[in-house]
Every structure is written in C-alpha cells, then in structure tokens.
Write a protein that holds these residues in place. Structure first.
Motif, PDB file in Angstrom:
ATOM      1  N   LEU A 124      -5.760  -0.421   9.169  1.00 43.30           N
ATOM      2  CA  LEU A 124      -6.437   0.442   7.835  1.00 43.30           C
ATOM      3  C   LEU A 124      -6.118  -0.417   6.704  1.00 43.30           C
ATOM      4  CD1 LEU A 124      -8.083   2.675   6.725  1.00 43.30           C
ATOM      5  CD2 LEU A 124      -6.109   3.884   6.783  1.00 43.30           C
ATOM      6  N   ILE A 125      -4.931  -0.680   6.436  1.00 46.82           N
ATOM      7  CA  ILE A 125      -4.371  -1.530   5.303  1.00 46.82           C
ATOM      8  C   ILE A 125      -5.041  -2.935   5.215  1.00 46.82           C
ATOM      9  CG2 ILE A 125      -2.404  -2.798   4.187  1.00 46.82           C
ATOM     10  CD1 ILE A 125      -0.691  -0.326   5.169  1.00 46.82           C
ATOM     11  N   ILE A 126      -5.297  -3.756   6.251  1.00 45.37           N
ATOM     12  CA  ILE A 126      -5.958  -4.989   6.132  1.00 45.37           C
ATOM     13  C   ILE A 126      -7.335  -4.744   5.829  1.00 45.37           C
ATOM     14  CG2 ILE A 126      -6.716  -6.818   7.840  1.00 45.37           C
ATOM     15  CD1 ILE A 126      -3.856  -6.525   9.141  1.00 45.37           C
ATOM     16  N   LEU A 130     -11.513  -4.758  -0.794  1.00 43.41           N
ATOM     17  CA  LEU A 130     -10.989  -4.780  -2.159  1.00 43.41           C
ATOM     18  C   LEU A 130     -11.306  -6.310  -2.565  1.00 43.41           C
ATOM     19  CD1 LEU A 130      -7.885  -2.706  -2.628  1.00 43.41           C
ATOM     20  CD2 LEU A 130     -10.115  -2.262  -3.730  1.00 43.41           C
ATOM     21  N   GLY A 131     -10.810  -7.318  -1.726  1.00 45.72           N
ATOM     22  CA  GLY A 131     -10.989  -8.749  -2.002  1.00 45.72           C
ATOM     23  C   GLY A 131     -12.426  -9.237  -2.023  1.00 45.72           C
ATOM     24  N   ALA A 132     -13.240  -8.818  -1.071  1.00 46.75           N
ATOM     25  CA  ALA A 132     -14.669  -8.651  -1.095  1.00 46.75           C
ATOM     26  C   ALA A 132     -15.326  -8.415  -2.604  1.00 46.75           C
ATOM     27  CB  ALA A 132     -15.355  -8.228   0.072  1.00 46.75           C
ATOM     28  N   GLY A 133     -15.075  -6.764  -2.678  1.00 46.25           N
ATOM     29  CA  GLY A 133     -15.384  -6.542  -3.654  1.00 46.25           C
ATOM     30  C   GLY A 133     -15.045  -7.287  -5.039  1.00 46.25           C
TER      31      GLY A 133
END
Length: 159
Positions: A18-20, A26-29
């Motif tokens: 879930l954390i990954i 978030l990185g993609a956003g």
C-alpha cells in the motif's frame, strides 16, 4: 489473542505494498503536474491558462519562466520608433534586396507592419525619422524576418 507469524507477515506485506502504491501514485501525479506546468506554450491564452506572469505593459504580455513572451491579441498598443527595413533571420549567404517595412522601437525590438494601406512608412525607411504606430499586435509566423510580432496598423503618426 496470539497473532500468527503468517498473518503478521501478510499484514506487513500489504502495508508495504500500500505504501509503495501511494508513493508511486504521488510520484506519477507530481510528474503529470510538472509536465503540464512546463509544457510548451504557444499563445497568450495558453500562457495565461498556465498561470504565468501577466505584465501590465502596453500591450499586455504574458511571460513564461523560460522567458518566452506572448502579447494579448485583443489589446491595442502604441509603439514609438523608427521606420526600417526588417532584418532577415538568416543573415548568412545571399540576401534579397527587397525591403519589408517595419519599425524598430526604442528598446531595439523589431515589429512587422500590416495594414499600412497608405504606405506611410515605405518612404521613411533609412531616414531615422521617429514614428508612432498604433494597432493590434499579432503573432508572426513563417516569416524570413527577425520579428516575433506584427502590428496591424490602425494609426500612424510622424513625430
């Protein structure tokens, strides 16, 4: 209640997973936001829509972080300068002798002229006489001259 080692290991796996997933989302956003923010701007409307700085000059302009500037096509502006033959973008090699009339403003920027139906500026090139040109500013595309914009003339005054 005793939690089995297998159950604890499953829970740890799912929490880690879930954390990954959250970090990747978030990185993609963030990447999407960055690319949208820095995509190539090609017009005043796009520049404003991207939230770039709007300069309260005459005419109104929008500037990108890279230094590209776009003029509001709906604003009427007045420029002062001298009537000139516009310089070519490519000054290497042979040049034609035609004179595309424009103005060079006091800050050294060249503008093409359109709509000078009386050809007021044609006879003034090379005379260093000052002129004031009023009109709408339009983006210039596919030109051999070293200009970014044209002034669609509504008024020309000799100073």
């Amino acid at each position: 209640m005793v939690i089995s080692e297998k159950s604890h290991s499953k829970r740890t796996f799912f929490i880690t997973l879930l954390i990954i997933v959250i970090v990747l989302a978030l990185g993609a956003g963030g990447y999407y936001w960055y690319t949208q923010r820095n995509k190539s701007v090609s017009s005043y409307a796009e520049c404003v829509a991207m939230g770039n700085q709007i300069m309260t000059t005459s005419p109104e302009q929008c500037t990108t972080p890279e230094g590209k500037r776009f003029t509001n096509p709906d604003s009427i502006a007045t420029f002062e300068g001298t009537a000139v033959c516009l310089p070519h973008k490519d000054s290497n090699g042979p040049q034609t002798m035609e004179c595309a009339v424009g103005i060079k403003t006091t800050d050294g920027i060249f503008y093409g002229i359109s709509g000078d139906t009386e050809s007021k500026l044609s006879g003034m090139t090379g005379t260093d006489k000052k002129v004031r040109v009023t009109g709408k500013v339009e983006k210039s595309t596919d030109t051999i001259y070293d200009i970014d914009e044209l002034i669609n003339v509504s008024k020309i005054e000799l100073l």
